[in-house]
Design an enzyme around this catalytic site. Structure first.
Site, PDB file in Angstrom:
ATOM      1  N   ARG A   1       7.478   4.056 -64.665  1.00  0.00           N
ATOM      2  CA  ARG A   1       8.500   3.412 -63.840  1.00  0.00           C
ATOM      3  C   ARG A   1       7.834   2.207 -63.198  1.00  0.00           C
ATOM      4  O   ARG A   1       6.818   2.327 -62.500  1.00  0.00           O
ATOM      5  CB  ARG A   1       9.022   4.392 -62.792  1.00  0.00           C
ATOM      6  CG  ARG A   1      10.152   3.842 -61.918  1.00  0.00           C
ATOM      7  CD  ARG A   1       9.619   3.332 -60.596  1.00  0.00           C
ATOM      8  NE  ARG A   1      10.667   3.017 -59.638  1.00  0.00           N
ATOM      9  CZ  ARG A   1      10.456   2.414 -58.471  1.00  0.00           C
ATOM     10  NH1 ARG A   1       9.222   2.068 -58.113  1.00  0.00           N
ATOM     11  NH2 ARG A   1      11.443   2.161 -57.651  1.00  0.00           N
TER      12      ARG A   1
ATOM     13  N   ASP B   1       7.567  -0.714 -60.650  1.00  0.00           N
ATOM     14  CA  ASP B   1       8.056  -1.029 -59.309  1.00  0.00           C
ATOM     15  C   ASP B   1       8.454  -2.503 -59.194  1.00  0.00           C
ATOM     16  O   ASP B   1       7.690  -3.399 -59.572  1.00  0.00           O
ATOM     17  CB  ASP B   1       6.960  -0.702 -58.286  1.00  0.00           C
ATOM     18  CG  ASP B   1       7.388  -0.969 -56.864  1.00  0.00           C
ATOM     19  OD1 ASP B   1       8.309  -0.283 -56.385  1.00  0.00           O
ATOM     20  OD2 ASP B   1       6.806  -1.875 -56.221  1.00  0.00           O
TER      21      ASP B   1
ATOM     22  N   HIS C   1      11.313  -7.609 -60.141  1.00  0.00           N
ATOM     23  CA  HIS C   1      11.803  -8.926 -59.709  1.00  0.00           C
ATOM     24  C   HIS C   1      10.744  -9.680 -58.906  1.00  0.00           C
ATOM     25  O   HIS C   1      10.913 -10.870 -58.631  1.00  0.00           O
ATOM     26  CB  HIS C   1      13.082  -8.770 -58.875  1.00  0.00           C
ATOM     27  CG  HIS C   1      12.962  -7.788 -57.754  1.00  0.00           C
ATOM     28  ND1 HIS C   1      13.182  -6.442 -57.933  1.00  0.00           N
ATOM     29  CD2 HIS C   1      12.651  -7.947 -56.452  1.00  0.00           C
ATOM     30  CE1 HIS C   1      13.011  -5.808 -56.785  1.00  0.00           C
ATOM     31  NE2 HIS C   1      12.679  -6.701 -55.870  1.00  0.00           N
TER      32      HIS C   1
ATOM     33  N   GLU D   1      12.430  -0.925 -62.043  1.00  0.00           N
ATOM     34  CA  GLU D   1      13.206  -1.111 -60.819  1.00  0.00           C
ATOM     35  C   GLU D   1      13.404  -2.612 -60.662  1.00  0.00           C
ATOM     36  O   GLU D   1      12.436  -3.373 -60.637  1.00  0.00           O
ATOM     37  CB  GLU D   1      12.474  -0.569 -59.596  1.00  0.00           C
ATOM     38  CG  GLU D   1      13.256  -0.794 -58.306  1.00  0.00           C
ATOM     39  CD  GLU D   1      12.410  -0.703 -57.052  1.00  0.00           C
ATOM     40  OE1 GLU D   1      12.984  -0.444 -55.978  1.00  0.00           O
ATOM     41  OE2 GLU D   1      11.186  -0.913 -57.128  1.00  0.00           O
TER      42      GLU D   1
ATOM     43  N   ASP E   1      20.866   0.751 -58.537  1.00  0.00           N
ATOM     44  CA  ASP E   1      21.071   1.048 -57.118  1.00  0.00           C
ATOM     45  C   ASP E   1      22.530   0.921 -56.698  1.00  0.00           C
ATOM     46  O   ASP E   1      22.965   1.582 -55.758  1.00  0.00           O
ATOM     47  CB  ASP E   1      20.211   0.114 -56.256  1.00  0.00           C
ATOM     48  CG  ASP E   1      18.757   0.564 -56.185  1.00  0.00           C
ATOM     49  OD1 ASP E   1      18.465   1.695 -56.633  1.00  0.00           O
ATOM     50  OD2 ASP E   1      17.913  -0.214 -55.705  1.00  0.00           O
ATOM     51  N   ASP E   2      23.299   0.069 -57.385  1.00  0.00           N
ATOM     52  CA  ASP E   2      24.704  -0.092 -57.006  1.00  0.00           C
ATOM     53  C   ASP E   2      25.475   1.224 -57.135  1.00  0.00           C
ATOM     54  O   ASP E   2      26.399   1.493 -56.357  1.00  0.00           O
ATOM     55  CB  ASP E   2      25.372  -1.158 -57.869  1.00  0.00           C
ATOM     56  CG  ASP E   2      24.991  -2.572 -57.464  1.00  0.00           C
ATOM     57  OD1 ASP E   2      24.067  -2.722 -56.631  1.00  0.00           O
ATOM     58  OD2 ASP E   2      25.593  -3.527 -57.977  1.00  0.00           O
TER      59      ASP E   2
ATOM     60  N   HIS F   1      13.350   7.952 -52.996  1.00  0.00           N
ATOM     61  CA  HIS F   1      12.366   7.791 -51.916  1.00  0.00           C
ATOM     62  C   HIS F   1      12.722   6.589 -51.044  1.00  0.00           C
ATOM     63  O   HIS F   1      12.556   6.633 -49.825  1.00  0.00           O
ATOM     64  CB  HIS F   1      10.962   7.631 -52.505  1.00  0.00           C
ATOM     65  CG  HIS F   1      10.706   6.301 -53.144  1.00  0.00           C
ATOM     66  ND1 HIS F   1      11.008   6.028 -54.458  1.00  0.00           N
ATOM     67  CD2 HIS F   1      10.206   5.154 -52.638  1.00  0.00           C
ATOM     68  CE1 HIS F   1      10.692   4.775 -54.736  1.00  0.00           C
ATOM     69  NE2 HIS F   1      10.207   4.214 -53.647  1.00  0.00           N
ATOM     70  N   ASP F   2      13.205   5.504 -51.658  1.00  0.00           N
ATOM     71  CA  ASP F   2      13.568   4.305 -50.900  1.00  0.00           C
ATOM     72  C   ASP F   2      14.784   4.537 -50.012  1.00  0.00           C
ATOM     73  O   ASP F   2      14.770   4.226 -48.816  1.00  0.00           O
ATOM     74  CB  ASP F   2      13.870   3.150 -51.856  1.00  0.00           C
ATOM     75  CG  ASP F   2      12.653   2.296 -52.133  1.00  0.00           C
ATOM     76  OD1 ASP F   2      11.751   2.238 -51.285  1.00  0.00           O
ATOM     77  OD2 ASP F   2      12.600   1.681 -53.213  1.00  0.00           O
TER      78      ASP F   2
ATOM     79  N   VAL G   1      16.177   7.189 -48.876  1.00  0.00           N
ATOM     80  CA  VAL G   1      15.970   8.150 -47.791  1.00  0.00           C
ATOM     81  C   VAL G   1      14.890   7.645 -46.842  1.00  0.00           C
ATOM     82  O   VAL G   1      15.088   7.550 -45.630  1.00  0.00           O
ATOM     83  CB  VAL G   1      15.585   9.534 -48.350  1.00  0.00           C
ATOM     84  CG1 VAL G   1      15.274  10.510 -47.214  1.00  0.00           C
ATOM     85  CG2 VAL G   1      16.710  10.092 -49.217  1.00  0.00           C
TER      86      VAL G   1
END
Length: 589
Positions: A242, A244, A247, A281, A309-310, A378-379, A381
């Site tokens: 994954r 990170d 962008h 991501e 994420d949307d 994790h982000d 929360v």
């Protein structure tokens, strides 16, 4: 063992400090320095650059005393693997489970985490996603401040412990995805720039200078990251990475690093005869990330999947009613219908949070499994002021509603550790910075950040050891009925997803969503998920010949009509052998 080598193109003198003794190194024309000194597993070594203090190896596999101290020689080939028949794990059809090693168990180690793998198998998980394990200063942290990208954090057990963990997963049919951070290093223990041009001030990121992917010397910097990916996938038998915040990988080359990494991993997959995948991501809402690479370099980045994420944001607003910050756009009454048909709510539309138009439409024919959707991460929360999980914000019934939407949707579902039983523990932001000035700055910055956003409550101190302790899962909760009921619901939803083709379909644009007040109908082929988010019982009008699948929160009204309780949800569909069997196995409650 291979000779010790290090890339330090701008240095005039490099010496190997091996078990406390200096040894001269020989410089090659390519900026690589080599030593013929004999090393053995367990030897401690570092590099003295132009007479300065010893620095750890940028490619160190072990930092037993922390990232500021000497590296340790590790023989990764010495491990006796038991997964020779393993051929990899596919994102298509996967159920992902994200976990943080340090707070998954009281012990906070990879070996302790492995003791709970049978729980994940029974739940129906197929791919375990580990948050970053790269070494960082101190004992505890999220892992995104890693400074030794090749080394496994010593507090988690080190390199061999990760090999044991992956091996144990494979023996149970579980794949392993590792979260890696290629866009920055942490603020403490980052010595890369002393060795060479690993960073550039031509771009800036939220963490400072960007990684040098397109300037002078960037060939070796890119090789450093490609070799890092190879090490995890080849030497540790990891199945997926994954990536990170891609962008924040700034790259003006004709072949972007992300495309080069994808091609590199695909070639490695062929060489190993094992399925390997990348999951990105990205904040861009750019579907080209997962568009396959084409001949002559024309096409997409070729990454196999990306986070969406949307989808999380729309589900969160539906379940909680929160509309502050970036949730504001998702209060749109049509948001749910849109994100259950395409992963990007913002696909060229106006984003009020960003103050501009954002995103791009997904190309027709792109399968939904390429997008990873979630109710919690994790982000989402941990970046709340007090680290509240969804279980702190809504009723158990609404947790079940959210699970039903996620696990019957067209995307690859991902669960966050403890979500499946509605864990009572928060998951907060915690650190263990060793420098007093940095520790104080992080604590003050956290308080200031949330005060700016109007948060009135107390913000847990990231440096307080109790913040990490409070975030650690309590496995004894599984013996309590309210947690056990939700766990059963998750198990049966995953089984339903596997048993019913309609519910595992990843065809985008084929989901029909209707809302009447607080009642939501989500139709997937011949099956419908019905949620009652209102405050009263709602009759469930079932046409003749249909049955309720995996129901929860239903009862019979006095007139014999079946009704859904407030915050209840059912999955319904046509009669059939598999469905009838599943109906008999309804979750309790």
């Amino acid at each position: 063992m291979q000779p010790i080598r290090v890339w330090a193109p701008t240095r005039d003198d490099v010496r190997l400090v091996l078990d406390g003794a200096d040894h001269p190194m020989c410089r090659g024309d390519d900026g690589w320095w080599t030593s013929d000194a004999a090393v053995r597993p367990g030897s401690r070594y570092a590099f003295r650059l132009d007479g300065g203090d010893p620095r750890p190896d940028p490619r160190s596999l072990s930092q037993p005393d922390g990232p500021h101290e000497a590296s340790e020689v590790v023989d990764l080939d010495a491990y006796d693997w038991h997964d020779t028949d393993w051929r990899g794990s596919w994102l298509k059809g996967a159920i992902i489970y994200e976990l943080h090693v340090g707070t998954f168990t009281d012990e906070g180690t990879l070996d302790a985490a492995a003791e709970h793998l049978d729980h994940l198998v029974d739940l129906g998980v197929t791919l375990v996603e580990l948050m970053p394990v790269a070494a960082f200063p101190g004992e505890r942290g999220w892992g995104y401040d890693g400074v030794s990208p090749y080394a496994v954090h010593a507090a988690y057990g080190g390199a061999v412990a990760l090999q044991r963990f992956v091996d144990a997963c494979h023996q149970r049919g579980l794949g392993v995805c590792l979260d890696v951070v290629h866009n920055h290093l942490g603020p403490s223990g980052n010595y890369l720039q002393e060795f060479g041009p690993y960073f550039t001030d031509r771009y800036s990121t939220p963490w400072g200078w960007a990684v040098n992917l397109d300037g002078a010397g960037s060939d070796e910097v890119r090789r450093y990251l490609l070799d890092n990916a190879t090490s995890w996938l080849r030497d540790f038998h990891v199945d997926a990475l994954r990536l990170d915040a891609v962008h924040e990988l700034y790259d003006a080359r004709a072949q972007p690093f992300l495309e080069e990494l994808s091609a590199h991993v695909d070639a490695l997959s062929d060489a190993l005869d094992r399925r390997l995948e990348l999951i990105a991501e990205s904040d861009r809402n750019d579907p080209r990330t997962v568009v396959p690479r084409a001949a002559h370099g024309f096409g997409g980045m070729g990454v196999h999947g990306q986070w969406a994420d949307d989808v999380h944001h729309a589900l969160h607003v539906l379940l909680t009613g929160e509309t502050q910050g970036y949730y504001a756009d998702f209060a749109d009454v049509d948001a749910l219908a849109k994100v259950l048909n395409t992963p990007f709510f913002h696909d060229g539309t106006w984003s009020s949070f960003r103050g501009r138009h954002h995103g791009r439409p997904v190309a027709p024919g792109t399968p939904g499994w390429r997008f990873v959707a979630s109710l919690q991460t994790h982000d989402q929360v941990g970046n709340r002021a007090a680290g509240q999980r969804l279980s702190h914000l809504v009723s158990p019934g609404r947790l079940a509603c959210g699970a039903a939407l996620l696990l019957t949707g067209p995307y690859t579902p991902m669960l966050f550790m403890g979500e499946e039983w509605g864990a009572s523990t928060p998951w907060q932001y915690f650190t263990d910075h060793q420098e007093p000035e940095l520790a104080d700055a992080v604590s003050r910055g956290r308080r200031a950040e949330f005060a700016q956003h109007g948060w009135q409550g107390s913000v847990p101190d990231p440096q307080d050891p109790q913040t990490a302790i409070a975030s650690t899962l309590r496995w004894d909760e599984l013996t309590k009925p309210e947690h056990d009921d939700l766990l059963h619901w998750y198990r049966w939803l995953i089984r339903l997803r596997r048993a019913i083709p309609d519910l595992q379909s990843s065809a985008l644009g084929s989901t029909a969503v209707t809302r009447e007040g607080g009642v939501v109908h989500v139709r997937r082929g011949a099956h419908t998920v019905v949620l009652n988010l209102s405050a009263a019982d709602v009759p469930l009008d079932l046409p003749h010949g249909e049955v309720v699948l995996g129901s929860r929160g239903t009862s019979e009204l006095p007139d014999g009509t079946e009704a859904i309780h407030p915050d209840g949800v059912v999955v319904r569909g046509p009669n059939g052998g598999t469905e009838a069997h599943l109906m008999e196995q309804r979750s309790r409650g």
